[in-house]
Write an enzyme that holds these catalytic residues in place. Structure first.
Site, PDB file in Angstrom:
ATOM      1  N   SER A 181       0.843  -1.192   0.000  1.00  0.00           N
ATOM      2  CA  SER A 181       0.000   0.000   0.000  1.00  0.00           C
ATOM      3  C   SER A 181       0.883   1.249   0.000  1.00  0.00           C
ATOM      4  CB  SER A 181      -0.957  -0.049   1.196  1.00  0.00           C
ATOM      5  OG  SER A 181      -1.966   0.917   1.102  1.00  0.00           O
ATOM      6  N   GLU A 309      -8.912  -6.140  -4.727  1.00  0.00           N
ATOM      7  CA  GLU A 309      -8.327  -5.109  -3.871  1.00  0.00           C
ATOM      8  C   GLU A 309      -9.380  -4.295  -3.110  1.00  0.00           C
ATOM      9  OE1 GLU A 309      -5.369  -4.417  -2.944  1.00  0.00           O
ATOM     10  OE2 GLU A 309      -3.943  -5.181  -4.395  1.00  0.00           O
ATOM     11  N   HIS A 399      -7.542  -6.466  -0.296  1.00  0.00           N
ATOM     12  CA  HIS A 399      -6.357  -5.700   0.085  1.00  0.00           C
ATOM     13  C   HIS A 399      -5.854  -6.137   1.455  1.00  0.00           C
ATOM     14  CE1 HIS A 399      -3.689  -2.254  -0.223  1.00  0.00           C
ATOM     15  NE2 HIS A 399      -4.043  -1.848   0.977  1.00  0.00           N
TER      16      HIS A 399
END
Length: 491
Positions: A181, A309, A399
């Site tokens: 990230s 995601e 994610h």
């Protein structure tokens, strides 16, 4: 054998602990606390100390902002620290993995159990976990202060590693930087900074975000933040605002960002208000532009993303399954890189909920990651691409499920949140595969599958039965081909 191992660094002696077959040193400062006259300044060197400094406990977390769980606040401002974990074998010249803890450019701490480096160290790596300034402390654009202070902190940490890692058994010429990230976005930025590139050899990026901001929009965000605080939008104006108060105000501005959608566009739709600034100094181009334009050389790069995601975010904020055709049209209008009709043509059977998830997943992490692999290869580097496809019950292949897989921390609180209390044998095997790919890549530059090339686009599909196949998100890749993420700018 000394119960508490000691290492002499360039700044002084530190004393750590023996833990589970490893040597653990925590909370070692690589720069002075950024407070007082050093608030919003470039990181300052740590003075030499006499005697032995305890390195048994983690350093305090930097101020945390943004939605979701965050590390607790601390009155101690010694945020700029590293933790080092090495195998307790007496070995030397081991490969080094540097993990940058910087989620969303707003939250993260070395003390997070999800980042426990023990399993990686036991496989022969020296693991360094880096804390840096985030949120407004690290990335708000302030007159009278350098921009991208969080990146400057990361470079200072890499300089510390260059000076000191041999004393912990690591090879300063075999450093791999890694992150997910915002940490992955930080790694991507460091790829393009000439001085930083002298400090590492390879890079790992999980879920690279397409988050960069122009100075014009960054100044508008700073002005909005300053208005909320009742101060001038300058380093001097912000200097008297306590760090925790500033972090809380950033969180509030993130929550209020929908009110700025007309002016701030994509930035406000994502609920993010601070991220790296494309400036005339440290970061004059986005990573995709710099690599494509020949202004940065390629590197050994392991890059990948999750299949789903956006699923984590839609579940966490309670909106999964509620999206309408109007929501899908808005997502396409805001985030499609060209004509929204391209998505409609590529995914003709996608209902509103699926279309929103596809578009947000593409724009936030999937396409920035895939395009970084392509740009790095075009710049002369070797890219290896993966997609994680393991289906969790609640979050899909969403994610962040990659982090406990790679660190082998399935029993951490975050690991249990994603995978449940009892990890199935197939899940443990997948974790072993991801971790082994990291270790092999750090040692050799090859994670164990074919490199990504424009002709074949070989991609490792990581699942209960992993395979190597052509890139699975080809429909989206074609839409984004030649259209890398552009910096956020005011409307």
């Amino acid at each position: 054998m000394r119960a508490h191992p000691r290492v002499r660094t360039a700044e002084g002696v530190v004393e750590g602990r023996r833990l589970g077959g490893t040597l653990a040193f925590r909370g070692i400062p690589y720069a002075q606390p950024p407070v007082g006259a050093l608030r919003f300044a470039a990181p300052a060197p740590v003075p030499h100390w006499d005697g032995v400094r305890s390195a048994a406990e983690f350093g305090p977390p930097p101020p945390q902002s943004g939605p979701g769980p965050k590390a607790g606040a601390s009155d101690d401002a010694n945020w700029l620290t590293v933790g080092v974990c090495a195998p307790d074998t007496g070995a030397s010249e081991l490969p080094v993995l540097v993990w940058i803890s910087c989620g969303g450019y707003m939250a993260g701490t070395a003390a997070d159990p999800m980042f426990d480096p023990t399993a990686l160290a036991l496989e022969g790596l020296v693991v360094v976990i880096v804390q840096c300034r985030m949120g407004a402390e690290g990335f708000a654009l302030l007159d009278g202060a350098p921009s991208n202070r969080g990146l400057l902190d990361q470079i200072a940490a890499l300089e510390w590693i260059r000076r000191n890692i041999a004393a912990f058994g690591g090879d300063p010429e075999a450093v791999t930087i890694a992150g997910t990230s915002g940490g992955a976005g930080s790694v991507a930025a460091l790829l393009t900074i000439p001085h930083a590139r002298t400090l590492f050899r390879r890079a790992i990026t999980h879920s690279v975000p397409g988050l960069n901001i122009t100075p014009a929009l960054a100044r508008e965000v700073t002005a909005a933040l300053a208005e909320r605080l009742g101060v001038a939008p300058t380093a001097a104006g912000f200097a008297d605002v306590p760090p925790q108060r500033l972090a809380e105000e950033v969180t509030a501005l993130c929550a209020d960002s929908p009110a700025h959608r007309e002016r701030w566009g994509r930035l406000a739709h994502l609920g993010i208000v601070v991220c790296p600034v494309i400036d005339d100094d440290l970061l004059p181009q986005t990573p995709w532009e710099a690599l494509t334009d020949g202004n940065a050389a390629g590197i050994d790069l392991l890059v990948g993303h999750m299949r789903d995601e956006f699923r984590l975010f839609s579940v966490m904020i309670g909106v999964r399954g509620t999206f309408t055709e109007e929501d899908a049209a808005t997502a396409l209008e805001v985030f499609a890189p060209g004509d929204p009709a391209e998505y409609r043509a590529a995914y003709p059977d996608a209902a509103a909920d699926e279309m929103v998830e596809i578009v947000y997943s593409d724009a936030t992490f999937r396409m920035p990651s895939a395009l970084l692999a392509e740009a790095n290869a075009a710049a002369g580097g070797i890219s290896h691409l993966f997609e994680i496809r393991w289906e969790t019950e609640e979050f899909g292949a969403g994610h962040s499920i990659d982090v406990p897989l790679a660190f082998g921390t399935l029993a951490s609180p975050t690991g249990v949140l994603f995978f449940g209390e009892d990890a199935a044998p197939a899940l443990r095997a997948l974790s072993d595969e991801v971790r082994s790919a990291w270790v092999r890549f750090c040692r050799t530059g090859d994670p164990g599958w074919a490199r990504y090339e424009a002709e074949r686009r070989s991609t490792r599909l990581l699942d209960a039965a992993s395979t190597t196949a052509p890139y699975p998100e080809e429909r989206s890749r074609r839409i984004w081909d030649g259209r890398p993420p552009a910096p956020f700018a005011p409307a």
